[in-house]
Design a protein around this motif. Sequence first.
Motif, short mmCIF file in Angstrom:
data_model
loop_
_atom_site.label_atom_id
_atom_site.label_comp_id
_atom_site.label_asym_id
_atom_site.label_seq_id
_atom_site.Cartn_x
_atom_site.Cartn_y
_atom_site.Cartn_z
N LYS A 295 38.88 -77.63 -35.81
CA LYS A 295 39.37 -78.60 -35.01
C LYS A 295 40.34 -79.24 -35.64
O LYS A 295 41.49 -79.75 -35.22
CB LYS A 295 38.19 -79.16 -34.42
N ARG A 296 39.90 -79.66 -36.83
CA ARG A 296 40.79 -80.54 -37.88
C ARG A 296 42.22 -79.88 -37.99
O ARG A 296 43.34 -80.23 -38.05
CB ARG A 296 40.21 -80.89 -39.04
N ILE A 297 42.09 -78.60 -38.39
CA ILE A 297 43.45 -77.51 -38.61
C ILE A 297 44.05 -77.39 -37.39
O ILE A 297 45.52 -77.42 -37.56
CB ILE A 297 43.04 -76.14 -38.92
N ILE A 298 43.48 -77.33 -36.14
CA ILE A 298 44.51 -77.18 -34.89
C ILE A 298 44.90 -78.60 -34.56
O ILE A 298 45.76 -78.74 -33.43
CB ILE A 298 44.00 -76.40 -33.83
N GLY A 299 44.50 -79.66 -35.09
CA GLY A 299 45.01 -80.82 -34.75
C GLY A 299 44.48 -81.57 -33.64
O GLY A 299 45.46 -82.30 -32.93
N VAL A 300 43.47 -81.27 -33.35
CA VAL A 300 42.87 -82.06 -32.17
C VAL A 300 42.60 -83.50 -32.27
O VAL A 300 41.96 -84.00 -33.19
CB VAL A 300 41.63 -81.39 -31.81
N ARG B 217 38.63 -82.92 -22.52
CA ARG B 217 38.25 -84.00 -23.12
C ARG B 217 38.89 -84.06 -24.45
O ARG B 217 39.57 -85.09 -24.87
CB ARG B 217 36.64 -84.30 -23.36
N GLN B 218 38.74 -83.01 -25.48
CA GLN B 218 39.27 -83.07 -26.70
C GLN B 218 40.25 -82.12 -26.93
O GLN B 218 41.02 -81.93 -27.85
CB GLN B 218 38.16 -82.86 -27.42
N LEU B 219 40.55 -81.02 -25.96
CA LEU B 219 41.35 -79.91 -26.23
C LEU B 219 42.40 -79.66 -25.25
O LEU B 219 42.18 -80.04 -24.03
CB LEU B 219 40.58 -78.44 -26.23
N THR B 220 43.60 -79.26 -25.56
CA THR B 220 44.64 -78.79 -24.71
C THR B 220 44.63 -77.68 -24.48
O THR B 220 43.76 -76.60 -25.07
CB THR B 220 46.17 -79.14 -25.22
N TRP B 221 45.38 -76.92 -23.35
CA TRP B 221 45.54 -75.67 -23.32
C TRP B 221 45.62 -74.77 -24.26
O TRP B 221 45.34 -73.51 -24.64
CB TRP B 221 45.97 -75.48 -21.81
N ARG B 222 46.79 -75.26 -24.79
CA ARG B 222 47.33 -74.49 -26.09
C ARG B 222 46.19 -74.34 -27.20
O ARG B 222 45.84 -73.43 -27.90
CB ARG B 222 48.35 -75.29 -26.86
N GLY C 233 41.66 -67.22 -29.44
CA GLY C 233 42.14 -66.04 -30.09
C GLY C 233 41.43 -65.81 -31.55
O GLY C 233 41.09 -64.69 -32.07
N ILE C 234 41.35 -66.96 -32.17
CA ILE C 234 40.54 -66.96 -33.63
C ILE C 234 39.30 -66.66 -33.66
O ILE C 234 38.89 -65.96 -34.31
CB ILE C 234 40.80 -68.36 -34.23
N VAL C 235 38.28 -67.41 -32.59
CA VAL C 235 36.88 -67.16 -32.57
C VAL C 235 36.81 -65.53 -32.09
O VAL C 235 36.04 -64.83 -32.70
CB VAL C 235 36.36 -67.94 -31.89
N CYS C 236 37.63 -65.16 -31.20
CA CYS C 236 37.53 -63.85 -30.61
C CYS C 236 37.62 -62.88 -31.77
O CYS C 236 36.95 -62.09 -31.90
CB CYS C 236 38.74 -63.54 -29.44
N SER C 237 38.87 -63.09 -32.62
CA SER C 237 39.11 -62.04 -33.61
C SER C 237 38.19 -62.16 -34.79
O SER C 237 37.52 -61.13 -35.47
CB SER C 237 40.58 -62.56 -34.26
#
Length: 156
Positions: A146-151, A28-33, A40-44
């Motif tokens: 979410k704002r940073i990744i431009g969703v 709904r809010q996210l693309t695969w990218r 990756g960010i949360v995992c790290s």
Amino acid sequence: MDLQAKGIWFPLVIALLLILYVLVMKKRQLTWRQIYMTFGIVCSAAWILDIITSIYFEAFVFGSNHGIGIADLLVISTVPSCLSIIYLNYWTEARRWLLPILFTLISLLIEWLSMNAGYYRHLYWGLHYSLINFFIIYRWLLPWHKRIIGVHHARI
């Protein structure tokens, strides 16, 4: 792989279920990218924070007393990342208080059940610290991410 650790079955089952849900949920809010970036960010961040707090500060113990095994790293990598992806997929400004409360409770439940399964033990930690951390992460850090990744709206 540390699969003999007491209670390891519980977080591995949770990790598998969360991965499957992320794969089949309606985006709904996210693309695969954006899912890839968030994972990756949360995992790290989870690796860094969990390893520092569990090994260096001895705040809690995963699985067994010999440190963090490969199964533990799998759980640390997938559970927080998948929960974050699911959260961000449903997050809207209208749900800015409901979803953080709901996901904080879900995260606390997973932690509590992991403790009851014998996989996870608090040493110098407590559920009240987790409650505060989860709420801050869900209410402020993930919406900021979410704002940073431009969703805006997913177009897959």
